[in-house]
Design a protein around this motif. Structure first.
Motif, PDB file in Angstrom:
ATOM      1  N   ASN A 191       0.825  -1.207   0.000  1.00  0.00           N
ATOM      2  CA  ASN A 191       0.000   0.000   0.000  1.00  0.00           C
ATOM      3  C   ASN A 191       0.866   1.268   0.000  1.00  0.00           C
ATOM      4  OD1 ASN A 191       0.909   0.288   2.673  1.00  0.00           O
ATOM      5  ND2 ASN A 191      -0.833  -0.875   3.458  1.00  0.00           N
ATOM      6  N   LYS A 192       0.192   2.403   0.159  1.00  0.00           N
ATOM      7  CA  LYS A 192       0.862   3.699   0.070  1.00  0.00           C
ATOM      8  C   LYS A 192       1.946   3.854   1.131  1.00  0.00           C
ATOM      9  CE  LYS A 192      -0.191   8.628  -0.236  1.00  0.00           C
ATOM     10  NZ  LYS A 192      -1.278   9.640  -0.188  1.00  0.00           N
ATOM     11  N   SER A 193       1.619   3.491   2.359  1.00  0.00           N
ATOM     12  CA  SER A 193       2.619   3.639   3.431  1.00  0.00           C
ATOM     13  C   SER A 193       3.820   2.727   3.199  1.00  0.00           C
ATOM     14  CB  SER A 193       1.986   3.343   4.794  1.00  0.00           C
ATOM     15  OG  SER A 193       1.549   1.997   4.864  1.00  0.00           O
ATOM     16  N   TRP A 194       3.595   1.539   2.613  1.00  0.00           N
ATOM     17  CA  TRP A 194       4.702   0.621   2.301  1.00  0.00           C
ATOM     18  C   TRP A 194       5.610   1.245   1.249  1.00  0.00           C
ATOM     19  CZ3 TRP A 194       7.019  -1.929  -1.680  1.00  0.00           C
ATOM     20  CH2 TRP A 194       7.819  -3.027  -1.373  1.00  0.00           C
ATOM     21  N   SER A 195       5.031   1.867   0.243  1.00  0.00           N
ATOM     22  CA  SER A 195       5.844   2.469  -0.826  1.00  0.00           C
ATOM     23  C   SER A 195       6.727   3.590  -0.281  1.00  0.00           C
ATOM     24  CB  SER A 195       4.946   3.007  -1.946  1.00  0.00           C
ATOM     25  OG  SER A 195       4.227   4.144  -1.516  1.00  0.00           O
TER      26      SER A 195
END
Length: 430
Positions: A191-195
């Motif tokens: 997800n966004k936080s992982w990226s």
């Protein structure tokens, strides 16, 4: 008869680049989706020539002789399409994509192999759970996420922190191939936080998907706000099924004993318990024979001499989604998990499931002995039992008997669509 060079493809990620190369370089391949228009001549020919029904699949036609060259496996197909462009036509972009030296090309194929095996296996495992193609297994799901993170942190981040692309400072087919799988990663598990925590991979990915050669393939890409978790519907309903009989058995056992009556309304703990104890074939004795004796010369003759078809049935068990299997050890782990979830029925069953073939081209099949004449009561204790197809076997028929023997002895290849496949692993349920 196939007269035009043809690529059999569908919407799967592994098909994208073969189509794009043919379009970009105007190679003249006809695209056929083998899952559509199944009565068409093109699809009939595909089914005839490619019994494993893999995609992408390439058929080239010699213009002079009409001879066909047939090819499967995505990396082999990409090489076959690019190699003449690079070596014969000296196309600069084709040379760049494939690599301009032996070392560079070897590095290109090294990275493609890494993404097609190491990274693909845990990623596809979680994708299948999210899409409902495999039963939700929370420990396995979380283990796959950790494995993906470890691969990114140990292999990709160090490389992409110091280099623009996977191979040197020029984009190659390895980058486009890898990006197609990373695209699936961002579409299903990252997800966004992982990226934000993996800036090197995120920078590289955006560079590759916005390249003019591949931009059309990745149109509409958006980041996930949160990683989706598969629904666990079957696991939620299973306790209701088991708890209710236990309560009623507890209430009625004592009064029945006091009155000396048969427990007419008492519910069995397992549906197959209602069949009572077999009178002719003793399953535990067969399990001892199988465990303690040589399979072919001793155990199997004992089985067929004592087997009673009125009390037990034997079923061929086929995994439905062999085309989604990757590494053979993971396929064997899948079998092991299935057998673990059959624990509630194991005293009514015996059998083997084997893994045949090789990495990225394997399948699961086996033969299982079941109390009674219906497979469902024995298998439906496992949440993923519907991922398998069940076909009743007749031990009195020579063909079925031979299949049973092979599945329980593991010493001969499995025949799939007329082709012999070596058994590489398997599990015993006993």
């Amino acid at each position: 008869m196939i007269t035009t060079p043809t690529l059999y493809v569908n919407q799967r990620v592994r098909c994208l680049l073969a189509q794009r190369i043919s379009e970009h370089f105007k190679l003249g391949y006809k695209f056929v989706n083998p899952e559509e228009n199944t009565d068409s001549e093109d699809v009939k020919l595909y089914q005839q020539h490619f019994p494993l029904k893999k995609v992408p699949t390439l058929v080239d036609v010699d213009a002079k002789t009409g001879n066909l060259f047939k090819l499967t496996e995505v990396t082999a197909i990409l090489y076959y399409l690019l190699e003449p462009l690079a070596n014969e036509k000296k196309d600069p972009f084709a040379i760049q994509l494939l690599g301009n030296s032996v070392q560079t090309r070897a590095d290109v194929f090294r990275w493609m192999s890494f993404f097609n095996s190491d990274l693909q296996a845990p990623l596809v495992g979680n994708m299948n759970q999210i899409r409902g193609k495999a039963a939700f297994n929370k420990p396995l799901f979380e283990q796959n996420l950790k494995q993906l993170d470890a691969l990114v942190d140990a292999v990709l981040t160090p490389r992409l922190t110091n280099y623009t692309y996977l191979v040197g400072e020029d984009i190659t087919i390895a980058d486009f191939f890898a990006a197609s799988w990373v695209w699936r990663g961002f579409g299903f598990v990252w997800n966004k936080s992982w990226s934000e925590k993996h800036p090197a991979l995120w920078r590289w990915f955006n560079t590759v998907i916005n390249h003019e050669f591949a931009a059309s393939l990745f149109e509409g890409f958006t980041l996930l706000e949160a990683t989706p978790m598969p629904a666990s519907k079957k696991k939620e309903t299973k306790p209701k099924k088991e708890q209710q009989p236990k309560k009623e058995v507890k209430k009625e056992t004592k009064p029945v004993e006091e009155e000396g009556e048969q427990p007419a309304e008492k519910k069995a703990k397992h549906p197959l318990e209602a069949l009572g104890k077999p009178t002719k074939f003793v399953l535990d004795e067969w399990k001892r024979q199988y465990s303690n004796n040589d399979t072919r010369p001793v155990a199997l003759p004992w089985f067929f001499e004592n087997f009673d078809a009125s009390e037990y049935s034997i079923w061929k068990v086929d995994y439905k989604y062999n085309d989604e299997l990757t590494m053979t050890f993971m396929s064997n782990n899948l079998v092991g998990g299935f057998f673990n979830r059959l624990t509630g029925s194991v005293k009514y069953m015996f059998g083997c499931l084997v893994v045949y073939g090789e990495n990225n081209n394997n399948g699961i099949v086996g033969a299982v002995l079941v109390r009674g004449q219906d497979f469902a009561p024995a298998f439906n204790v496992a949440p993923d039992w519907e991922s398998y197809a069940y076909t009743k076997l007749d031990a009195s028929k020579e063909e079925d008997k031979k299949f049973i023997e092979n599945m329980w002895a593991w010493d001969e290849p499995v025949v799939v669509n007329g082709e012999s496949k070596e058994i590489v692993d398997g599990k015993v349920l006993k």
